[in-house]
Design a protein around this motif. Structure first.
Motif, mmCIF file in Angstrom:
data_model
loop_
_atom_site.group_PDB
_atom_site.id
_atom_site.type_symbol
_atom_site.label_atom_id
_atom_site.label_comp_id
_atom_site.label_asym_id
_atom_site.label_seq_id
_atom_site.Cartn_x
_atom_site.Cartn_y
_atom_site.Cartn_z
ATOM 1 N N GLN A 84 5.547 -34.595 -69.501
ATOM 2 C CA GLN A 84 4.589 -35.429 -69.496
ATOM 3 C C GLN A 84 3.259 -34.936 -69.255
ATOM 4 O O GLN A 84 2.271 -35.085 -69.683
ATOM 5 C CB GLN A 84 5.059 -36.624 -68.477
ATOM 6 N N GLN A 85 3.189 -33.825 -68.410
ATOM 7 C CA GLN A 85 1.873 -33.220 -68.136
ATOM 8 C C GLN A 85 1.377 -32.418 -69.305
ATOM 9 O O GLN A 85 0.171 -32.360 -69.479
ATOM 10 C CB GLN A 85 2.063 -32.307 -66.647
ATOM 11 N N GLU A 86 2.035 -31.618 -69.799
ATOM 12 C CA GLU A 86 1.947 -31.151 -71.234
ATOM 13 C C GLU A 86 1.244 -31.991 -72.226
ATOM 14 O O GLU A 86 0.481 -31.316 -72.879
ATOM 15 C CB GLU A 86 3.252 -30.121 -71.488
ATOM 16 N N VAL A 87 1.958 -32.784 -72.526
ATOM 17 C CA VAL A 87 1.576 -33.799 -73.678
ATOM 18 C C VAL A 87 0.274 -34.621 -73.134
ATOM 19 O O VAL A 87 -0.429 -34.637 -73.992
ATOM 20 C CB VAL A 87 2.777 -35.152 -73.536
ATOM 21 N N ASP A 88 0.086 -34.932 -71.760
ATOM 22 C CA ASP A 88 -1.310 -35.318 -71.366
ATOM 23 C C ASP A 88 -2.481 -34.179 -71.339
ATOM 24 O O ASP A 88 -3.440 -34.560 -71.957
ATOM 25 C CB ASP A 88 -1.274 -35.794 -69.908
ATOM 26 N N ARG A 89 -1.781 -33.057 -71.344
ATOM 27 C CA ARG A 89 -2.977 -31.904 -71.384
ATOM 28 C C ARG A 89 -3.169 -31.673 -72.811
ATOM 29 O O ARG A 89 -4.326 -31.273 -73.134
ATOM 30 C CB ARG A 89 -2.426 -30.505 -70.654
ATOM 31 N N ARG A 90 -2.256 -31.708 -73.832
ATOM 32 C CA ARG A 90 -2.405 -31.438 -75.030
ATOM 33 C C ARG A 90 -1.632 -32.345 -75.913
ATOM 34 O O ARG A 90 -0.708 -32.522 -76.419
ATOM 35 C CB ARG A 90 -1.643 -30.047 -75.390
ATOM 36 N N PRO A 91 -2.656 -33.389 -76.267
ATOM 37 C CA PRO A 91 -2.102 -34.425 -76.874
ATOM 38 C C PRO A 91 -1.383 -34.383 -78.186
ATOM 39 O O PRO A 91 -0.807 -35.028 -78.764
ATOM 40 C CB PRO A 91 -3.420 -35.397 -77.332
ATOM 41 N N SER A 92 -1.998 -33.126 -79.065
ATOM 42 C CA SER A 92 -1.285 -32.861 -80.094
ATOM 43 C C SER A 92 0.463 -32.572 -80.362
ATOM 44 O O SER A 92 1.017 -33.020 -81.013
ATOM 45 C CB SER A 92 -1.756 -31.540 -80.592
ATOM 46 N N LEU A 93 0.856 -32.708 -78.750
ATOM 47 C CA LEU A 93 2.300 -32.474 -78.544
ATOM 48 C C LEU A 93 2.972 -33.770 -78.460
ATOM 49 O O LEU A 93 3.989 -33.974 -78.609
ATOM 50 C CB LEU A 93 2.477 -31.667 -77.303
ATOM 51 N N ALA A 94 2.128 -34.812 -78.455
ATOM 52 C CA ALA A 94 2.566 -36.296 -78.455
ATOM 53 C C ALA A 94 3.661 -36.530 -79.583
ATOM 54 O O ALA A 94 4.756 -37.257 -79.488
ATOM 55 C CB ALA A 94 1.654 -37.321 -78.274
ATOM 56 N N ALA A 95 3.290 -35.902 -80.791
ATOM 57 C CA ALA A 95 3.932 -36.216 -81.935
ATOM 58 C C ALA A 95 5.603 -35.649 -81.860
ATOM 59 O O ALA A 95 6.650 -36.123 -82.576
ATOM 60 C CB ALA A 95 3.434 -35.682 -83.092
ATOM 61 N N HIS A 96 5.707 -34.661 -80.993
ATOM 62 C CA HIS A 96 6.940 -33.763 -80.850
ATOM 63 C C HIS A 96 7.735 -34.336 -79.497
ATOM 64 O O HIS A 96 8.517 -33.778 -79.306
ATOM 65 C CB HIS A 96 6.770 -32.522 -80.818
ATOM 66 N N CYS A 97 7.144 -35.047 -78.639
ATOM 67 C CA CYS A 97 7.567 -35.609 -77.632
ATOM 68 C C CYS A 97 9.233 -36.228 -77.555
ATOM 69 O O CYS A 97 9.677 -35.717 -76.675
ATOM 70 C CB CYS A 97 6.686 -36.512 -76.813
ATOM 71 N N VAL A 98 9.394 -37.027 -78.292
ATOM 72 C CA VAL A 98 10.444 -37.423 -78.790
ATOM 73 C C VAL A 98 11.699 -36.568 -78.755
ATOM 74 O O VAL A 98 12.660 -36.563 -78.280
ATOM 75 C CB VAL A 98 10.344 -38.572 -79.826
ATOM 76 N N GLY A 99 11.353 -35.693 -79.680
ATOM 77 C CA GLY A 99 12.593 -34.630 -80.010
ATOM 78 C C GLY A 99 12.718 -33.645 -78.649
ATOM 79 O O GLY A 99 13.920 -33.248 -78.438
#
Length: 137
Positions: A84-99
């Motif tokens: 969650q911290q990495e997705v918050d820090r780098r929003p471009s990772l949100a598309a890959h968060c589910v996987g």
């Protein structure tokens, strides 16, 4: 009997790769029945062998890092927090968060079993972690 077989297997596992590499290297160095002109001699080295590898995608690096944390004994809850911290820090990772969260769920089942792995579920990337746990349980 089992101990002897295991010992033989270990010995083969150590010796066999060395023999294969040496025999392959010697076999490739020169083939005696072929034309021995310099252009026809095969060698074990080539000029353009060192082609740089493609850089790995950020989401692949993150997934591998988080899976490594799980394998090293960190609790899935802490690893999900890192996700969650990495997705918050780098929003471009949100598309890959589910996987990534599903992969963490599957790995948690391997480490803790389905019941305990489910107890670490959090609302990171919706319910993807729980989906990963359920797919393995």
């Amino acid at each position: 009997m089992t101990h002897t077989a295991r010992r033989i297997g270990r010995s083969l596992a150590l010796v066999l790769p060395v023999v294969l590499v040496l025999s392959g290297t010697l076999a490739v160095t020169m083939v005696p029945w072929a034309d021995n002109t310099p252009s026809q001699i095969l060698t074990a080295s080539a000029e353009d062998v060192s082609v740089p590898a493609k850089p790995r995608a950020a989401q692949d690096l993150l997934r591998d890092k988080l899976l490594s944390e799980l394998q090293q004994g960190q609790e899935p809850g802490a690893v999900l927090t890192h996700l969650q911290q990495e997705v918050d820090r780098r929003p471009s990772l949100a598309a890959h968060c589910v996987g990534i969260a599903r992969a963490l769920g599957r790995a948690a089942v391997d480490a803790y079993g389905p019941t305990k792995a489910q107890s670490f579920a959090r609302p990171v990337c919706d319910t993807s972690y729980a989906t990963g746990v359920a797919s393995m349980g």
